[in-house]
Structures are given as structure tokens and as C-alpha cells.
Design an enzyme around this catalytic site. Structure first.
Site, short mmCIF file in Angstrom:
data_model
loop_
_atom_site.label_atom_id
_atom_site.label_comp_id
_atom_site.label_asym_id
_atom_site.label_seq_id
_atom_site.Cartn_x
_atom_site.Cartn_y
_atom_site.Cartn_z
N GLY A 51 33.38 32.78 -11.67
CA GLY A 51 33.69 32.81 -13.09
C GLY A 51 34.88 31.92 -13.42
O GLY A 51 35.66 31.53 -12.54
N ASP A 52 35.04 31.59 -14.71
CA ASP A 52 36.09 30.65 -15.09
C ASP A 52 37.49 31.19 -14.83
O ASP A 52 38.38 30.44 -14.42
CB ASP A 52 35.92 30.22 -16.55
CG ASP A 52 35.87 31.39 -17.52
OD1 ASP A 52 35.82 32.55 -17.08
OD2 ASP A 52 35.89 31.14 -18.74
N ASN A 53 37.71 32.49 -15.05
CA ASN A 53 39.03 33.04 -14.78
C ASN A 53 39.34 33.04 -13.28
O ASN A 53 40.46 32.72 -12.88
CB ASN A 53 39.14 34.46 -15.34
CG ASN A 53 39.22 34.47 -16.85
OD1 ASN A 53 40.21 34.06 -17.44
ND2 ASN A 53 38.16 34.95 -17.50
N THR B 232 40.19 29.51 -12.30
CA THR B 232 41.54 29.14 -12.72
C THR B 232 42.57 29.68 -11.75
O THR B 232 43.55 28.98 -11.41
CB THR B 232 41.80 29.66 -14.14
OG1 THR B 232 40.90 29.02 -15.04
CG2 THR B 232 43.23 29.38 -14.57
#
Length: 285
Positions: free
Chosen positions: A67-69, A72
């Protein structure tokens, strides 16, 4: 399908976002999945971050992804205790931890990260669009809005702003709207309005950070990313509201950087030794 006909796969971060893969037991709950979807389901295998999910017809390796989080957090090389604030279209506040959060209120979503830990996360609907909507209302560029907010009185001359322009997810108030309070003739200036909006968004973020800190302790580092992080006034407001330095990594495509890091791990079989991006620090005034 890139890899042709093959068993479905996913990773820990995306699996935990479904609500029926438990970060506590690291496995699916079939009964919960059936309750959520209304019928029995076949669930994808959850792969380790460095696994190979498959190959294309041309022999290209497919990594599990995340996922993007979670990506990151990889890009920023977070360690347990690091807090990441992402101010994009929406706002997320997440902390890297060794243990999942058990929050019976549902305020904090317990997500697994793409490595071997967890990223309890507080998600809000309102983010950088609050700043862009204010700039549009005042007929200003985002850069000018940022400068005015930084130059205005620190307390916005008593003007208060509730930033729920699109309703809100946390707190759960989809019917909510934004509002100003404390307006006076003296305070009716573009600079004061700009400052009030920055403070309103900053207070919502700081409150989310406090929620995570109550569960996992004070953060070791606070990193601010996303389009809204470019606003110097917001970075300084968060430093003042939270009473700690705010680190702003210089490059902005952190999720893409983390995805590339994970792909390189799958390709080479070794964790990449990539330096995290340099940061600009805003200290409390």
C-alpha cells in the site's frame, strides 16, 4: 494479468486493509470475510516483502507490492516510534511500531507494514484540498496563501476554522462541514483567514498524532510528506502545535520510491542500501 494464470497474491499491508486479515494473528478470518462480502471467498496468499510473486511471459519478475502508506514508510526508512504525516488529497497520520494497536473505538486502524512491523494509522478526509479551496476563495496562488499565513498573527486574531470541507472520516462525521468562528471586522483579512485555515488543519493533524502517542508513546521523529507539506506555514504550525521538530524530506514521490525499493529487494534478494532523502527541519518557535 501480468503473470498469466496463477494463484492470487498480496502483501501484509494490503491484506490488513481489507478488515478480514488480522495483523494480530497474521492470517485471514474466513467467517469475517464471508460476513463482509455476503458469500464465501477465496483469499490471496500473503507474501513476504522480498518474495517473487510471479514472472511475466518475457521473464520479468513481479514483486508483491504494498500500500502507499507502507511504501512511504519504506522510502523514509522509518524505525519504531517514527511518525509520518501525509497531507495529500486526504490526510494520514501513521506510526511505525513493533506491536499492533488494539483500539476498540475504531479510531486507529491497525495496519501491517510491508516489512516486519505495523503502521497504526489515523485517516482523515481533509488534507491539501483545504488549502487549495481557501486559495481559490481568496483569489490567491497557493504560494501567496502560504506567505500570508506565515505573516499573519500567530493566533489568527482569534479566528477559528473547522476544516471539515468534505465531511470527515475521523471523527466519523460524513455530514459535517467547514466553518469559521470568531470573525470580527478587524480580523476580516486574507492573511488572518489564511492563518486560521492553516491552524485548523494543523490542529486536526496534531490531535491525530496525540491519539497515536497515547497508544504508543511520544514519537521519535515526525516526518511530513505530501503536497501540503510544501506549505512552510503548515510545517511551522505543526512544529509549534506539537512542540517538536518537523522533518520535511526533500523529494515528494515517496510511495513510488518505496515501491522501487521493494522491487529491488525482490530482484536482488538483498535489502537495498539506499540512503533516505535529506530533510528540511522546522523547529518549534
Amino acid at each position: 494479468i501480468l503473470g498469466g494464470e496463477r494463484p492470487a497474491t498480496t502483501d501484509r499491508s494490503d491484506a490488513s486493509a481489507t478488515g478480514y486479515w488480522s495483523p494480530y494473528s497474521e492470517r485471514y478470518d474466513p467467517e469475517l470475510a464471508e460476513l463482509a462480502l455476503g458469500h464465501p471467498v477465496r483469499t490471496p496468499a500473503v507474501l513476504a516483502p522480498q518474495s517473487i510473486a510471479g514472472t511475466t511471459e518475457r521473464g520479468l519478475i513481479l514483486a508483491p507490492g504494498c500500500g502507499d502508506n507502507a511504501a512511504t514508510h519504506i522510502a523514509l526508512d522509518t524505525r519504531p516510534g517514527d511518525l509520518v504525516i501525509s497531507v495529500g488529497t486526504s490526510t494520514t497520520v501513521s506510526m511505525r511500531t513493533d506491536e499492533p494497536t488494539r483500539d476498540v473505538t475504531g479510531t486507529v486502524d491497525t495496519m501491517a507494514d510491508a516489512r516486519d512491523g505495523f503502521i497504526p494509522i489515523f485517516v482523515m478526509l481533509n488534507g491539501a484540498r483545504v488549502l487549495s479551496a481557501t486559495a481559490r476563495m481568496l483569489g490567491l496562488s497557493l504560494e501567496r496563501l502560504d506567505r500570508l499565513a506565515a505573516e499573519a498573527p500567530s493566533d489568527a486574531d482569534g479566528v477559528l476554522f473547522v476544516p471539515y470541507l468534505d465531511g470527515e472520516r475521523n471523527p466519523p462525521a460524513p455530514w459535517a462541514s467547514g466553518s469559521f468562528a470568531g470573525l470580527s471586522r478587524h480580523a476580516m483579512t486574507p492573511a488572518t483567514i489564511a492563518r486560521a485555515v492553516v491552524l485548523g488543519l494543523g490542529c486536526a493533524i496534531a490531535d491525530a498524532a496525540d491519539t497515536l502517542a497515547r497508544a504508543h508513546g511520544a514519537p521519535a521523529r515526525v516526518l511530513l510528506v505530501g503536497g501540503g507539506a510544501r506549505a512552510r506555514s503548515l510545517r511551522q504550525a505543526l512544529a509549534d502545535l506539537m512542540g517538536r521538530p518537523i522533518q520535511w524530506p526533500e523529494h515528494h514521490e515517496h510511495a513510488a520510491f518505496g515501491a522501487a525499493w521493494q522491487a529491488a529487494w525482490s530482484l536482488t534478494g538483498a535489502r537495498p542500501e539506499w540512503d533516505p532523502p535529506p530533510v528540511v527541519v522546522s523547529a518549534p518557535a
